[in-house]
Design a protein around this motif. Structure first.
Motif, PDB file in Angstrom:
ATOM      1  N   ASP A  45       0.813  -0.942  -0.085  1.00 55.82           N
ATOM      2  CA  ASP A  45      -0.052   0.011  -0.039  1.00 55.82           C
ATOM      3  C   ASP A  45       0.778   1.313  -0.124  1.00 55.82           C
ATOM      4  OD1 ASP A  45      -2.332   1.448   0.142  1.00 55.82           O
ATOM      5  OD2 ASP A  45      -2.375   1.584   2.171  1.00 55.82           O
TER       6      ASP A  45
ATOM      7  N   ASP B 282      -1.452  -5.929 -12.565  1.00 51.30           N
ATOM      8  CA  ASP B 282      -2.142  -4.779 -12.857  1.00 51.30           C
ATOM      9  C   ASP B 282      -1.706  -3.644 -11.930  1.00 51.30           C
ATOM     10  OD1 ASP B 282      -3.598  -2.743 -14.092  1.00 51.30           O
ATOM     11  OD2 ASP B 282      -5.252  -4.066 -14.611  1.00 51.30           O
TER      12      ASP B 282
ATOM     13  N   ALA C 194      -4.053   0.504  -8.275  1.00 49.20           N
ATOM     14  CA  ALA C 194      -5.447   0.997  -8.234  1.00 49.20           C
ATOM     15  C   ALA C 194      -6.527  -0.148  -8.623  1.00 49.20           C
ATOM     16  CB  ALA C 194      -5.545   2.172  -9.169  1.00 49.20           C
ATOM     17  N   ALA C 195      -6.209  -0.797  -9.632  1.00 53.21           N
ATOM     18  CA  ALA C 195      -6.820  -1.960 -10.012  1.00 53.21           C
ATOM     19  C   ALA C 195      -6.937  -3.109  -8.893  1.00 53.21           C
ATOM     20  CB  ALA C 195      -6.324  -2.636 -11.464  1.00 53.21           C
TER      21      ALA C 195
ATOM     22  N   ARG D 285      -6.691  -2.447  -5.745  1.00 54.60           N
ATOM     23  CA  ARG D 285      -7.744  -2.032  -4.603  1.00 54.60           C
ATOM     24  C   ARG D 285      -9.182  -2.316  -5.110  1.00 54.60           C
ATOM     25  NH1 ARG D 285      -3.894   2.475  -4.293  1.00 54.60           N
ATOM     26  NH2 ARG D 285      -2.800   2.367  -2.583  1.00 54.60           N
ATOM     27  N   GLU D 286      -9.447  -2.050  -6.483  1.00 53.12           N
ATOM     28  CA  GLU D 286     -10.883  -2.191  -7.038  1.00 53.12           C
ATOM     29  C   GLU D 286     -11.571  -3.554  -6.762  1.00 53.12           C
ATOM     30  OE1 GLU D 286     -11.005  -0.694 -10.801  1.00 53.12           O
ATOM     31  OE2 GLU D 286     -10.612   1.431 -10.293  1.00 53.12           O
ATOM     32  N   LEU D 287     -10.602  -4.643  -6.533  1.00 47.72           N
ATOM     33  CA  LEU D 287     -11.178  -6.165  -6.571  1.00 47.72           C
ATOM     34  C   LEU D 287     -11.751  -6.182  -5.338  1.00 47.72           C
ATOM     35  CD1 LEU D 287      -7.959  -7.940  -7.687  1.00 47.72           C
ATOM     36  CD2 LEU D 287      -9.743  -7.536  -9.087  1.00 47.72           C
TER      37      LEU D 287
ATOM     38  N   PRO E 149     -12.635  -3.246  -2.201  1.00 45.67           N
ATOM     39  CA  PRO E 149     -12.592  -1.941  -1.610  1.00 45.67           C
ATOM     40  C   PRO E 149     -12.408  -1.836  -0.267  1.00 45.67           C
ATOM     41  CG  PRO E 149     -14.234  -1.559  -3.505  1.00 45.67           C
ATOM     42  CD  PRO E 149     -13.982  -3.216  -3.298  1.00 45.67           C
ATOM     43  N   GLN E 150     -12.772  -2.833   0.379  1.00 43.52           N
ATOM     44  CA  GLN E 150     -12.725  -3.041   1.977  1.00 43.52           C
ATOM     45  C   GLN E 150     -11.131  -2.808   2.402  1.00 43.52           C
ATOM     46  OE1 GLN E 150     -14.107  -5.536  -0.258  1.00 43.52           O
ATOM     47  NE2 GLN E 150     -15.524  -6.572   1.027  1.00 43.52           N
TER      48      GLN E 150
ATOM     49  N   ALA F 201      -8.746  -7.922  -1.230  1.00 40.34           N
ATOM     50  CA  ALA F 201      -8.289  -8.040  -2.671  1.00 40.34           C
ATOM     51  C   ALA F 201      -7.416  -9.188  -2.920  1.00 40.34           C
ATOM     52  CB  ALA F 201      -7.619  -6.642  -3.089  1.00 40.34           C
TER      53      ALA F 201
ATOM     54  N   HIS G 270      -9.203 -12.329  -2.932  1.00 40.80           N
ATOM     55  CA  HIS G 270     -10.051 -12.270  -4.019  1.00 40.80           C
ATOM     56  C   HIS G 270      -9.344 -12.967  -5.451  1.00 40.80           C
ATOM     57  CE1 HIS G 270     -13.417 -11.140  -6.994  1.00 40.80           C
ATOM     58  NE2 HIS G 270     -12.328 -10.813  -7.747  1.00 40.80           N
TER      59      HIS G 270
END
Length: 263
Positions: free
Chosen positions: A216, A234, A237-238, A240-242, A244-245, A250, A253
């Protein structure tokens, strides 16, 4: 820039009967061979920091050792600033700085002598080596123990000398295998600040870690390996989008785990 495409590496299993039950269930075990890395690809451009993530045994260290030329891939390609690392490892080594999981310092030598020795291995002149050591002593806070024998160093001291040795020849890419493992908070922050400094100088940095707070804080890109395969590659930012918590969610995931059951 360094580009890694479809890396693969297998190892012969000398005695399959001695494998643990967990090892026998690993899908990478095929007959008498264990396919540690099956298909790994990612890129790291100038001024980028890439965090290489994955569970224990995922293939991260094997991947990094192939990037460093310590291991020859069975398949795939590594290109660093136009140099094919697999075909021309001697030329590539001049451009690479690699920190393995073990510092490998010579205990009877001082920190300065260890760094000097590796600078000479890279063909550097003594004056240039000493100038670089003075610079690294400032950035890595080495002055208080630089001229003591490494056998008497703490873990943090050894790691900082090992990092200095890794970059003494001013490599074009720096590869670090879990550089903060076993370090206290202050030593860890010194290492992280050093990585940030390399980034500011435009040096691509690839480092493996289990600490998502470091990812981070530092990373521009994230690559996740599981069972020897690239599961994600990736931008941060991408990633983190997996989920958002948190980055932890992520990461889970990408491993196709049920994030709702993991808190």
């Amino acid at each position: 820039m360094i580009s890694i495409s479809h890396l693969a590496k297998k190892f012969a299993v000398e005695n399959p009967k001695k494998l643990s039950e967990q090892e026998k269930k690993d899908p990478r075990l095929k007959g008498k061979f264990f396919h540690s890395v099956k298909d790994v690809s990612f890129t790291c451009d100038k001024g980028e920091v890439l965090g290489l993530l994955g569970p224990n045994g995922a293939g991260k260290t094997t991947t990094l050792r192939m990037l460093s030329t310590a291991l020859k891939p069975d398949g795939g390609e590594i290109v660093l600033e136009g140099v094919n690392v697999v075909r021309d490892p001697l030329l590539a080594r001049k451009k690479i700085g690699f920190l393995s999981g073990s510092t490998g310092l010579y205990g009877k030598l001082t920190g300065r002598e260890n760094i000097t020795y590796f600078g000479q291995l890279h063909g550097m002149q003594l004056q240039a080596i000493q100038q670089k050591i003075n610079e690294l002593a400032d950035t890595l806070d080495l002055h208080s123990f630089l001229d003591r024998r490494c056998a008497n160093y703490s873990t943090g001291m050894k790691q900082r000398i090992a990092i200095a040795r890794t970059v003494v020849h001013e490599p074009k890419v720096v590869i670090l295998d879990e550089p903060t493992t076993g370090l206290d908070i202050m030593a860890t922050q010194t290492v992280l600040n050093f990585i940030r400094g390399l980034k500011n100088q435009g040096v691509p940095v690839i480092f493996s870690t289990h600490h998502l707070a470091e990812v981070d804080e530092l990373c521009d890109r994230v690559s996740v390996i599981n069972h020897g395969l690239t599961e994600f590659d990736d931008t941060i930012a991408a990633f983190r989008e997996l989920a958002p918590q948190s980055l932890h969610q992520a990461f889970l995931h990408t491993l196709k785990q049920d994030v709702s059951s993991c808190g």
